[in-house]
Every structure is written in structure tokens, then in C-alpha cells.
Design an enzyme around this catalytic site. Sequence first.
Site, PDB file in Angstrom:
ATOM      1  CB  SER A 197     -12.279  -0.994   2.044  1.00 44.92           C
ATOM      2  OG  SER A 197     -10.900  -1.243   2.035  1.00 44.92           O
ATOM      3  NE  ARG A 219      -3.632   2.307   2.583  1.00 52.01           N
ATOM      4  CZ  ARG A 219      -3.307   3.520   3.054  1.00 52.01           C
ATOM      5  NH1 ARG A 219      -2.075   3.723   3.531  1.00 52.01           N
ATOM      6  NH2 ARG A 219      -4.172   4.510   3.060  1.00 52.01           N
ATOM      7  CE  LYS A 248      -6.423   2.412   4.988  1.00 53.28           C
ATOM      8  NZ  LYS A 248      -7.293   1.277   4.593  1.00 53.28           N
TER       9      LYS A 248
END
Length: 215
Positions: free
Chosen positions: A116, A43, A146
Site C-alpha cells: 500500500s 483481509r 476500511k
Amino acid sequence: MNFKPNMLKIYFVAGTQDVNTKEDFLPKVEEVLKNGATAFQLREKGYNSIENPTELLKLAQQCRELTRKYNVPFFIDDDVDLAIKVQADGIHVGQKDEGIESVLKRIDSSMMIGLSCNTEEQVQKANLISGIDYLGTGAVFDTTSKADAGAAIGTAELKRLVELSRYPVVAIGGIDLDNLPETMAAGVEGFAAISLFTRMNDVEEQMKKIKAIVG
């Protein structure tokens, strides 16, 4: 590589922005993979991440090599083109990323797909879509890893969403060794984390503790 729910047990998510220096990243990834991570997701996103496409491709290829070395499934966050280029095992799609229907068409069952889903509405919508392999749900607890994680949903809501989902669920967001037992008790297949892994000092010892909890 075909999807199996136990791949989600210990799901390591990270990019170079999550470690002290870019040089620390690949050694950390290898150490965590070597000590029992069951999946890895690159990521590379947010402040201080690699934006140069050539550099990013090289990094993804290096991660691909490491995951093959340890026989761990390799997921790419959001970037379908990059996932195709490096022959990743899977792609993870967020609610704000490229639409899941579009990704499913492009991938055409050649990769595993995670989505998600953090609300009842999102889970119910996902339940109507064929081709998804798992849902990533959270943030379960408050997290700084995040920026777009949103408000924590807590383990009671996590349990409710797990029961609502037709797909296996991996929990993410603010998970640490202290709250991991109650997270797993919500009925998830496993947990995903960034800082829990990237900030480990004694990886071998801490991974042993994690494996004892997740079973």
C-alpha cells in the site's frame, strides 16, 4: 503463480466482517470468483473479524481451495505466517504492517507482493525497493470499508502517483460502478474493492458491467 499486471483488473478484497453473517462469506467469495474476479485477497481484520488462529487458518484454507478452483491468485493481507501456511500466491503489506523489507526477506520471491502506497513519499520509497510486484493506492474516494483508509486522494492525485510509480498500480477505496470509469482513466492496471463486491445483489449482472468498464 507468476505475477501479471492483468491480475489486478478486478481485485476482490474481503473478510467475514464485510458480510452480514459469517455463513454468507464463502458463498459470496465463490460467486464473485465464478463471475470474473481476477484476484482475491483475504483481509480478515477489524471489528467482528475472526481472531481465533484455528478458525482463521480454516477460513484461509477454504479460500485457498476456492481460488484454486477458479484459477484466481490468492493474496493474504498482512499475515505472512498465514500466507505461508496455506501456500497463498501472494501477500499484501500495508504501511502500518510488518515492514516491506522484512516481508521480502521472509518470502524470498516465493510469493507475489503488493504494498500500500498512498503518498508521493511512499511511492518514491517503494520505487527504490526490488521485489515488489504492485502498489495498492488510495483511498481514491471516501470509504467506510476500511477504518484506516485515510482521506480520499481523488483521481487527479491517483494519476500522478501512477505516473510516478515504477510498479503497476491497483486503485482502492470507495470505488463503485459510477466512478469506476474515471478511476480506470487514471492509468491504473485495475481496481480493488470490498463493499462493491460484498453488497452485490445480482453478482452476474454487476460483474458484467464491471468487465465492460475495465476491458
